[in-house]
Design an enzyme around this catalytic site. Structure first.
Site, PDB file in Angstrom:
ATOM      1  N   ASP A 145      17.272  35.553 -84.195  1.00 56.46           N
ATOM      2  CA  ASP A 145      18.722  35.374 -84.153  1.00 56.46           C
ATOM      3  C   ASP A 145      19.141  34.594 -85.396  1.00 56.46           C
ATOM      4  O   ASP A 145      18.529  33.570 -85.732  1.00 56.46           O
ATOM      5  CB  ASP A 145      19.096  34.600 -82.873  1.00 56.46           C
ATOM      6  CG  ASP A 145      20.603  34.506 -82.690  1.00 56.46           C
ATOM      7  OD1 ASP A 145      21.163  35.355 -81.993  1.00 56.46           O
ATOM      8  OD2 ASP A 145      21.210  33.565 -83.270  1.00 56.46           O
TER       9      ASP A 145
ATOM     10  N   ASN B  96      31.063  34.541 -90.454  1.00 50.44           N
ATOM     11  CA  ASN B  96      32.243  35.344 -90.116  1.00 50.44           C
ATOM     12  C   ASN B  96      33.527  34.516 -90.230  1.00 50.44           C
ATOM     13  O   ASN B  96      34.531  34.981 -90.778  1.00 50.44           O
ATOM     14  CB  ASN B  96      32.128  35.886 -88.689  1.00 50.44           C
ATOM     15  CG  ASN B  96      31.232  37.120 -88.626  1.00 50.44           C
ATOM     16  OD1 ASN B  96      31.087  37.825 -89.621  1.00 50.44           O
ATOM     17  ND2 ASN B  96      30.637  37.365 -87.476  1.00 50.44           N
TER      18      ASN B  96
ATOM     19  N   HIS C  99      34.663  39.129 -91.590  1.00 51.88           N
ATOM     20  CA  HIS C  99      33.678  40.014 -90.956  1.00 51.88           C
ATOM     21  C   HIS C  99      33.033  40.979 -91.938  1.00 51.88           C
ATOM     22  O   HIS C  99      31.902  41.412 -91.727  1.00 51.88           O
ATOM     23  CB  HIS C  99      34.323  40.782 -89.795  1.00 51.88           C
ATOM     24  CG  HIS C  99      34.502  39.915 -88.589  1.00 51.88           C
ATOM     25  ND1 HIS C  99      35.641  39.163 -88.385  1.00 51.88           N
ATOM     26  CD2 HIS C  99      33.676  39.657 -87.539  1.00 51.88           C
ATOM     27  CE1 HIS C  99      35.517  38.492 -87.256  1.00 51.88           C
ATOM     28  NE2 HIS C  99      34.324  38.767 -86.721  1.00 51.88           N
TER      29      HIS C  99
ATOM     30  N   ASP D 293      29.191  41.519 -92.167  1.00 55.64           N
ATOM     31  CA  ASP D 293      28.505  42.827 -92.086  1.00 55.64           C
ATOM     32  C   ASP D 293      27.497  42.992 -93.228  1.00 55.64           C
ATOM     33  O   ASP D 293      26.414  43.545 -93.038  1.00 55.64           O
ATOM     34  CB  ASP D 293      29.525  43.977 -92.145  1.00 55.64           C
ATOM     35  CG  ASP D 293      30.334  44.091 -90.857  1.00 55.64           C
ATOM     36  OD1 ASP D 293      29.957  43.403 -89.871  1.00 55.64           O
ATOM     37  OD2 ASP D 293      31.323  44.842 -90.846  1.00 55.64           O
TER      38      ASP D 293
ATOM     39  N   GLU E 278      24.040  39.355 -83.701  1.00 54.62           N
ATOM     40  CA  GLU E 278      23.200  38.929 -84.824  1.00 54.62           C
ATOM     41  C   GLU E 278      21.760  38.724 -84.360  1.00 54.62           C
ATOM     42  O   GLU E 278      21.005  37.960 -84.934  1.00 54.62           O
ATOM     43  CB  GLU E 278      23.763  37.650 -85.469  1.00 54.62           C
ATOM     44  CG  GLU E 278      23.765  36.409 -84.591  1.00 54.62           C
ATOM     45  CD  GLU E 278      25.076  36.191 -83.827  1.00 54.62           C
ATOM     46  OE1 GLU E 278      25.767  37.203 -83.540  1.00 54.62           O
ATOM     47  OE2 GLU E 278      25.396  35.032 -83.518  1.00 54.62           O
TER      48      GLU E 278
END
Lengths: 321, 129
Positions: A177, A185, A190, A194, A220
């Site tokens: 993670d 973010n 975002h 990405d 994530e």
């Protein structure tokens, strides 16, 4: 485009070869039906075929039946050439799997027109196969990272656990993670988030063997399945993955961003015959423990420590993410 | 090659049709005639032997092959004769095979010399170019 001519009459074969070469076909010609089947079954075989009805070894309808029976991945458009003209012959020819039928001596323009029809059908088939493959890919892969999606990686994990139990092997399950990903973010948007996820996915793929599995488990979170993994090397390989993520900053539109990953690791051999979802709960708890230990580190899920890890209440763990 | 010389009633090969079939490619035409000259005598001999043995299946098979070759070269009259021979063999009319073979032999009698003359003319044309 490649085309196969199968005809035992050398004169007819030469006439066909020349007629088709003139209009740009790459011609392969054979004198009997057996060689026709062999040629049409080879790798990169022609997908258009002109087959004489009467041939030694195997006749034209026999070639059609043989090719259709094999259900090859690529459709072969087959046109029978014959001097037989009865309705019964037409039925026999088409029911053998031929797509079309032309009476000899052929008219060159009619032959070319019929082959163009064949090419249109092959093109349509290609479009359908491409659309099907595209849908299959979308149904099995995460659209952002192109890793396996959650459903597929879980399925692959289940299969791999069954296989390793059957073969008395060991599968290493890694759940990773990204640390503080929410900040990426929130601070950069975002789109940058990405970019980070795509690069993490790329690095994960580069750090495993071709027969290991990597999937996007959640936002994530990434699930890595190391097949047939030696128990003494699992932790080391998880460490390599952790370093792959944190060693170099990720280049984004917001500039280079340092990213780290916490990982939980589990060896299937330690847990007997437990189903995949239960093992995932255990490796998830190990991941939480890694977060609690300060992040950017790895914790291994072991049966004797399971109770201790699991005893941390989930809401408390959630804040470590 | 002078087309007019070979388009008369007496000609066995319909040269105009054949030239159209090969897209006026005289080199290919000569190649096809050479293949025919090489293959035809063996098939005719096989056919004669099969008729002599009253072997209808073999007569049908060889007649079919010859029909294809003769059709490709637009030898129209001989095609009709060999088609009849094939039909008789399929029908098992053994007693009629000799007569039908005779008709075919008559049709193809002048065929090879005729082809030789085409090939010679073509060779001359190439030399004179």
């Amino acid at each position: 485009m490649k085309i196969l001519i199968a005809d035992d009459d050398p004169l007819s074969r030469r006439l066909l070869e020349k007629t088709l070469e003139r209009v740009g076909y790459e011609v392969i010609s054979v004198p009997d039906g057996r060689q026709a089947v062999k040629s049409l079954s080879a790798t990169d075989a022609p997908r258009l075929a002109l087959l004489d009805w009467m041939m030694p070894e195997l006749d034209g309808p026999g070639v059609c039946r043989e090719i259709r029976k094999r259900r090859q991945q690529n459709y072969v458009y087959m046109l029978l050439l014959t001097s037989r003209q009865s309705k019964e012959d037409t039925v026999v020819g088409l029911e053998s799997g031929a797509d079309d039928y032309l009476v000899k001596p052929f008219n060159a323009d009619e032959l070319k027109a019929r082959l163009r029809t064949g090419e249109r059908i092959l093109h349509l088939e290609d479009c359908l196969v491409e659309a099907r493959e595209d849908m299959r890919f979308k149904a099995t892969h995460d659209h952002l990272t192109t890793l396996w999606n959650r459903a597929v990686i879980m399925d692959l994990l289940g299969r791999e656990l069954t296989r390793s139990q059957r073969e008395n092997g060991c599968t290493a399950v890694l759940l990773g993670d990204l640390d503080h990903f929410k900040n990426v973010n929130d601070n950069h948007g975002h789109l940058v988030g990405d970019q980070v996820l795509r690069e993490v996915a790329r690095r994960l793929l580069l750090s495993v063997r071709s027969y290991d599995f990597v999937g996007r488990y959640g936002g994530e979170e990434f699930l890595v399945v190391l097949n047939n993994c030696r128990p003494d090397s699992a932790f080391g390989r998880a460490e390599e993955i952790r370093k792959t993520i944190c060693t170099r900053p990720i280049q984004t539109d917001a500039g280079p961003l340092g990213v780290t990953m916490s990982l939980g690791v589990l060896l299937s051999r330690d847990w007997g015959q437990r189903p995949a979802d239960e093992l995932l709960q255990e490796v998830d708890a190990a991941l939480y423990a890694a977060k609690a230990a300060g992040r950017n580190c790895i914790k291994q899920a072991k049966p004797e420590e399971s109770h201790e890890v699991a005893s941390v209440p989930p809401p408390a763990l959630e804040r470590f993410r | 090659m002078n087309k007019a010389d070979h388009s008369s009633e007496a000609a066995s090969v319909n040269l105009n049709e054949l030239l159209a079939r090969v897209d006026n490619d005289r080199e290919l035409l000569c190649e096809l005639l050479s293949i025919f000259k090489q293959e035809f005598p063996g098939h005719l001999q096989g056919l004669q032997n099969a008729v002599a043995r009253n072997d209808a299946a073999q007569v049908a098979r060889i007649s079919h092959t010859l029909k294809g070759m003769l059709s490709s070269l637009a030898v129209t009259k001989a095609v009709a004769s060999v088609t009849r021979l094939e039909q008789l063999a399929h029908a098992g009319e053994i007693s009629s095979l000799r007569g039908a073979l005779g008709a075919l032999e008559k049709e193809v009698q002048g065929l090879l010399p005729e082809m030789d003359s085409y090939l010679a003319e073509a060779a001359n044309e190439n030399t004179n170019r």
